[in-house]
Enzyme design. Sequence first.
Site, PDB file in Angstrom:
ATOM      1  N   HIS A 114       0.870  -1.168   0.000  1.00 54.60           N
ATOM      2  CA  HIS A 114       0.000   0.000   0.000  1.00 54.60           C
ATOM      3  C   HIS A 114       0.912   1.224   0.000  1.00 54.60           C
ATOM      4  O   HIS A 114       1.714   1.404   0.917  1.00 54.60           O
ATOM      5  CB  HIS A 114      -0.925  -0.001   1.220  1.00 54.60           C
ATOM      6  CG  HIS A 114      -1.951  -1.090   1.177  1.00 54.60           C
ATOM      7  ND1 HIS A 114      -2.366  -1.785   2.296  1.00 54.60           N
ATOM      8  CD2 HIS A 114      -2.654  -1.611   0.133  1.00 54.60           C
ATOM      9  CE1 HIS A 114      -3.280  -2.673   1.945  1.00 54.60           C
ATOM     10  NE2 HIS A 114      -3.464  -2.592   0.643  1.00 54.60           N
ATOM     11  N   GLU A 117       1.649   3.381   3.031  1.00 50.75           N
ATOM     12  CA  GLU A 117       2.188   2.724   4.226  1.00 50.75           C
ATOM     13  C   GLU A 117       3.700   2.646   4.038  1.00 50.75           C
ATOM     14  O   GLU A 117       4.231   1.701   3.458  1.00 50.75           O
ATOM     15  CB  GLU A 117       1.538   1.359   4.413  1.00 50.75           C
ATOM     16  CG  GLU A 117       0.033   1.487   4.660  1.00 50.75           C
ATOM     17  CD  GLU A 117      -0.706   0.159   4.682  1.00 50.75           C
ATOM     18  OE1 GLU A 117      -0.036  -0.897   4.712  1.00 50.75           O
ATOM     19  OE2 GLU A 117      -1.955   0.185   4.667  1.00 50.75           O
ATOM     20  N   HIS A 248       3.435  -3.891   6.262  1.00 52.15           N
ATOM     21  CA  HIS A 248       2.358  -2.911   6.122  1.00 52.15           C
ATOM     22  C   HIS A 248       2.439  -1.876   7.248  1.00 52.15           C
ATOM     23  O   HIS A 248       3.363  -1.884   8.056  1.00 52.15           O
ATOM     24  CB  HIS A 248       1.002  -3.615   6.174  1.00 52.15           C
ATOM     25  CG  HIS A 248       0.634  -4.327   4.911  1.00 52.15           C
ATOM     26  ND1 HIS A 248      -0.402  -3.925   4.101  1.00 52.15           N
ATOM     27  CD2 HIS A 248       1.170  -5.421   4.315  1.00 52.15           C
ATOM     28  CE1 HIS A 248      -0.498  -4.740   3.064  1.00 52.15           C
ATOM     29  NE2 HIS A 248       0.452  -5.660   3.177  1.00 52.15           N
ATOM     30  N   GLU A 342       2.242  -5.537  10.521  1.00 55.14           N
ATOM     31  CA  GLU A 342       1.833  -4.135  10.637  1.00 55.14           C
ATOM     32  C   GLU A 342       2.827  -3.448  11.567  1.00 55.14           C
ATOM     33  O   GLU A 342       2.983  -3.837  12.721  1.00 55.14           O
ATOM     34  CB  GLU A 342       0.419  -4.045  11.202  1.00 55.14           C
ATOM     35  CG  GLU A 342      -0.644  -4.763  10.381  1.00 55.14           C
ATOM     36  CD  GLU A 342      -1.097  -3.965   9.172  1.00 55.14           C
ATOM     37  OE1 GLU A 342      -0.769  -2.756   9.102  1.00 55.14           O
ATOM     38  OE2 GLU A 342      -1.780  -4.539   8.299  1.00 55.14           O
TER      39      GLU A 342
END
Length: 476
Positions: A114, A117, A248, A342
């Site tokens: 993404h 990100e 991410h 993440e």
Amino acid sequence: MAGRGGRVLLALCAALVAGGWLLTAEAQEPGAPAAGMRRRRRLQQEDGISFEYHRYPELREALVSVWLQCTAISRIYTVGRSFEGRELLVIELSDNPGVHEPGEPEFKYIGNMHGNEAVGRELLIFLAQYLCNEYQKGNETIVNLIHSTRIHIMPSLNPDGFEKAASQPGELKDWFVGRSNAQGIDLNRNFPDLDRIVYVNEKEGGPNNHLLKNLKKIVDQNSKLAPETKAVIHWIMDIPFVLSANLHGGDLVANYPYDETRSGTAHEYSSCPDDAIFQSLARAYSSFNPVMSDPNRPPCRKNDDDSSFVDGTTNGGAWYSVPGGMQDFNYLSSNCFEITVELSCEKFPPEETLKSYWEDNKNSLISYLEQIHRGVKGFVRDLQGNPIANATISVDGIDHDVTSAKDGDYWRLLAPGNYKLTASAPGYLAITKKVAVPFSPAVGVDFELESFSERKEEEKEELMEWWKMMSETLNF
């Protein structure tokens, strides 16, 4: 693939030599920092790592700098281009770059899927710089990793999205602009939905791995797949990856398969057959990150539901269902086990925080990389010592097989325990072996398979010997 990457590298190197470290005019894009800004970056390094955001020209420059510093253990190549034509660059670190050494496992890190990100993109640039620096210093851990592992690092799978996000002012960088690729496609919802296939196969019977076998042409012809998605699919199909992580941002957790729920509900623990080792792999990352593993860490946002988080890890489906994700695609289309990490509550945090993110994640990145040397590894050969490619390695009680690579080498990640492994291949007699697997290192288990034709010939010879013996005994 390698040829095009080689041409890019030569062009970049020529520009670096001519200008000291400046990039070619081709690399100068609208919105890119001026040359003076890049010189400032060169001065703002600490131990060979520049803790600043790298736009596309600077990303290329940073990778070439690592290559120039560590030419003996690195190479740069591209797996394809983004929708807007930017190269999807990879830097490889290995004691024999560009070559798959039989028995040596292949690892990959992917960042910036993404585009907004951004932390993962920068951490992977920092990681490449760190591995090069520490190798030259003689850091035993890093030297051993590079000598025993072929490491592939792709800092940005979505360079178009990053450029769009990075050009936004202030807080607009964070949550929306640049997430998708230049076509407006969310790359982490764009992979073939193999979860739905395997869930049907669980009920009705059918393959439990390599669900895209021999379907490369269909992938190329699928107009719904983004060019970035197609490029990564081919990459996964072409290299026998064993372990991977997809970086991410937006929370702090290590997420493991399955990402898509079986029932189709929004939240449901959806275990894969390798749930035990995946939990262990996720903890191998989270436990070395002091913020991620903190049980008292408040949610990133007031209304976030982190109830599925345990020790900084979560099952994907238990958190929220993601169809068409890259993580599950790896597991169900190849031998590669992948988790999604993440890294930060903010998706595009201020530049001055990048150093602290590196400090929080450096040990986790190395720890996770080391997990590739767990479980069982070995070779599948015939009785003459020839490698058997695409042999199936099955584990009793785990409904997910892996296959051998072209040299007959295989790797099977497993949690500690006692297992029965079976190697089989068309035209050969299967062999089962018992193995006790420690936490690490990987246990070597080789298989020598006898072909049906060899067995028939052997049985014929045994029959002839029996007939000869009976004839001599009975005098007829």
